[in-house]
Write an enzyme that holds these catalytic residues in place. Structure first.
Site, PDB file in Angstrom:
ATOM      1  N   ASP A 449       0.863  -1.179   0.000  1.00  0.00           N
ATOM      2  CA  ASP A 449       0.000   0.000   0.000  1.00  0.00           C
ATOM      3  C   ASP A 449       0.906   1.238   0.000  1.00  0.00           C
ATOM      4  OD1 ASP A 449      -1.649   2.126   0.692  1.00  0.00           O
ATOM      5  OD2 ASP A 449      -2.874   0.924   2.071  1.00  0.00           O
ATOM      6  N   HIS A 450       0.882   1.938  -1.116  1.00  0.00           N
ATOM      7  CA  HIS A 450       1.835   3.042  -1.272  1.00  0.00           C
ATOM      8  C   HIS A 450       1.508   4.231  -0.359  1.00  0.00           C
ATOM      9  CE1 HIS A 450       5.236   4.813  -3.002  1.00  0.00           C
ATOM     10  NE2 HIS A 450       4.957   4.725  -4.286  1.00  0.00           N
ATOM     11  N   ARG A 451       0.315   4.208   0.267  1.00  0.00           N
ATOM     12  CA  ARG A 451       0.016   5.284   1.225  1.00  0.00           C
ATOM     13  C   ARG A 451       0.843   5.098   2.496  1.00  0.00           C
ATOM     14  NH1 ARG A 451      -6.244   4.187   1.852  1.00  0.00           N
ATOM     15  NH2 ARG A 451      -5.310   2.123   2.008  1.00  0.00           N
ATOM     16  N   ILE A 453       3.665   2.648   2.605  1.00  0.00           N
ATOM     17  CA  ILE A 453       5.024   2.158   2.347  1.00  0.00           C
ATOM     18  C   ILE A 453       5.603   2.817   1.102  1.00  0.00           C
ATOM     19  CG2 ILE A 453       6.283   0.069   1.672  1.00  0.00           C
ATOM     20  CD1 ILE A 453       4.030  -1.371   3.411  1.00  0.00           C
TER      21      ILE A 453
END
Ligand code: CAO
Length: 477
Positions: A449-451, A453
């Site tokens: 989850d780029h939010r 990581i």
């Protein structure tokens, strides 16, 4: 007249006084063995109570909203034929029933006797409340035509699917997330079927209680508002409508309805895919030495199969320890960092994909993990997982390594923030500085989850996992 049998609530884990949210049959209905009679809803999942045998429903002992525990009688079934009542389902009045009762009596809320085997599981349909735990993480549909890429459900030797809902790891948080609403179980079921988040409704009854009419009005308003919303740039996903095609114009077709599970899991996957900005980081681990050790373990421990997966569980725990953000969940503006290591394992079963959770994987060795993996996979394949078996996961692993492939993009199992996909290891030539040598390489695909990581953290995480798998001594640190 056939013999009468009581259908009782089987072992449903540590749940008591669970509400009856659906009556799936009526008095006079003919039912098959194992057919769902009523649906119960715990705070984690819904479960169907199956009929112990084929016959006719003579009496329903519960009504909507009743609360019941393990051992409680839900219905009386008249056996279709006397010979269907075998030793495992002795009729009422048979002396053998006392042996079958045992523990199922303990938690009974109705306190009646029954011949239903206490070990027969309730079938979890994975419909949970507002918490999204233990969902299957990856896309293929369960009862749909088999995917081209293969899988256990295509195996002709697989047990055929039972007629009704199998256990599944998806929960309804996707379908109906949000705060706990003031509504009857029947209204909650109705809302869930329509995909309505009750948390968004204001009930018209006293105390804000939500009625069926409130849900209908909400859906009506939403449908009316939809064209306007989709026309407004930037509002919601702003998607164009799904193409409506008459496929029969182009050739013969068959229309097969989606199962309830497919609808739920589809909603779950769509939510996770649409709401989580996924990125997948690919890497490779040199498992040549690990494989030699695994073979050695296999030769000396014949009582259990040691597969690469248990090494991956240990390496994942090591990486989660080193990079705690991967062992977290988003909760509004907070990141909840977990200090336990429960690893979800995607298991392909004839009834669909489920994700049982191996608890406290940090405290278990390779052999203990192997035993547990074998036990939990068998339980999953037998459709006997309880909701508790599928909850509380921190991080999931989806291993297709036993089947094939070089890489894939697993979908994150919200509210987890990362999932590891594993493909098939291959012997390939590697340059060692002087020449090529054959090394066994294992493909790793980490969706995150780029939010939560960053890409650099994900690259470090997979690189560290590869490092640990390449040198298992690092697990001792
Ligand atoms: N590379 C090469 N071989 C591998 C491997 C890998 N990455 N992983 C496993 N294998 C081998 C095993 O060693 C075993 O070989 P032997 O039979 O020669 O010993 C064989 O493949 C089969 O392994 P397995 O599948 O029985 O055991 P496992 O521990 O690897 O996996 C389980 C267990 C439950 C995860 C698996 O059976 C399963 O269900 N996998 C599918 C998961 C899935 O569907 N994921 C989601 C996909 S998208 O919806």
């Amino acid at each position: 007249m056939g013999q009468m049998h009581e259908a009782k609530v089987p072992d449903i884990g540590n749940f008591h006084d669970v509400p009856v949210i659906e009556l799936l049959v009526a008095v006079g209905d003919t039912v098959k063995a194992d057919q769902g009679l009523v649906t119960l809803e715990s705070d984690k999942a819904t479960m169907e109570v199956p009929s112990p045998l084929a016959g006719v429903v003579k009496e329903l002992k519960v009504k909507l909203g009743d609360r019941i525990s393990e051992g409680g009688v839900v219905a009386v079934i008249e056996a279709a034929e006397a010979k269907t009542a075998d030793a495992s389902h002795p009729p009422l009045g048979n002396g053998a029933r006392r042996a079958a009762e045992g523990k199922s009596q303990a938690g009974s809320s109705t306190g009646s006797t029954s011949a239903t085997p206490p070990s027969q599981p309730a079938r979890s349909t994975g419909v949970a409340d507002g918490r999204s735990e233990s969902q299957a993480a990856v896309p293929p549909a369960r009862d749909a035509p088999p995917p081209a890429s293969g899988g256990r459900s295509e195996n002709p030797s697989s047990t055929p699917s039972p007629p009704s809902t199998p256990p599944v790891a998806f929960d309804a948080a996707t379908v109906a997330p949000g705060k706990v609403a003031h509504a009857s179980p029947a209204v909650r079921v109705f809302a869930r079927e329509l995909g309505v988040d009750l948390g968004k409704l204001r009930g018209s009854e006293r105390g804000g209680r939500i009625t069926k009419a409130d849900v209908q009005a909400f859906v009506k308003n939403a449908l009316q508002a939809a064209p306007a919303a989709s026309a407004a740039p930037g509002s919601g996903l702003n998607l164009i409508p799904w193409p409506k095609v008459d496929f029969s114009k182009f050739g013969a077709i068959e229309s097969r309805p989606l199962s309830r599970i497919q609808k739920l899991s589809g909603a779950n996957l769509a939510r996770n895919w649409a709401m989580i900005p996924h990125v997948t980081q690919h890497d490779e681990a040199d498992i040549t030495a690990m494989e030699a050790f695994r073979k050695q373990l296999g030769a000396t421990h014949k009582d259990v199969k040691v597969t690469p997966l248990v090494f991956l569980i240990k390496a994942a725990v090591a990486a989660l320890r080193k990079y705690p953000a991967f062992n977290s969940s988003l909760d509004g503006d907070n990141l909840i960092l977990k200090q336990y290591f429960h690893i979800g394992i995607a298991v392909d079963t004839p009834n669909g994909l489920v994700v049982p959770v191996i608890r406290d994987a940090d405290r278990k060795g390779l052999l203990a993990l192997s035993h547990e993996l074998a036990a939990i996979s068998a339980k999953a394949r037998d459709g006997k997982l309880a909701p508790a078996d599928m909850s509380g996961g921190c991080f999931s692993i989806s291993s297709l390594g036993g089947i094939g492939g070089t890489a894939f993009t697993p979908i994150i199992n919200a509210p987890e923030v990362a999932i590891l996909g594993v493909s098939k290891s291959q012997m390939r030539p590697q340059w060692n500085g002087e020449g090529f040598e054959p090394r066994l390489l294992l493909p790793l695909s980490l969706s995150y989850d780029h939010r939560v990581i960053d890409g650099a953290a994900a690259a470090r995480f997979t690189a560290y996992m590869a490092q640990v798998l390449g040198d298992l001594r690092l697990l001792l640190l």
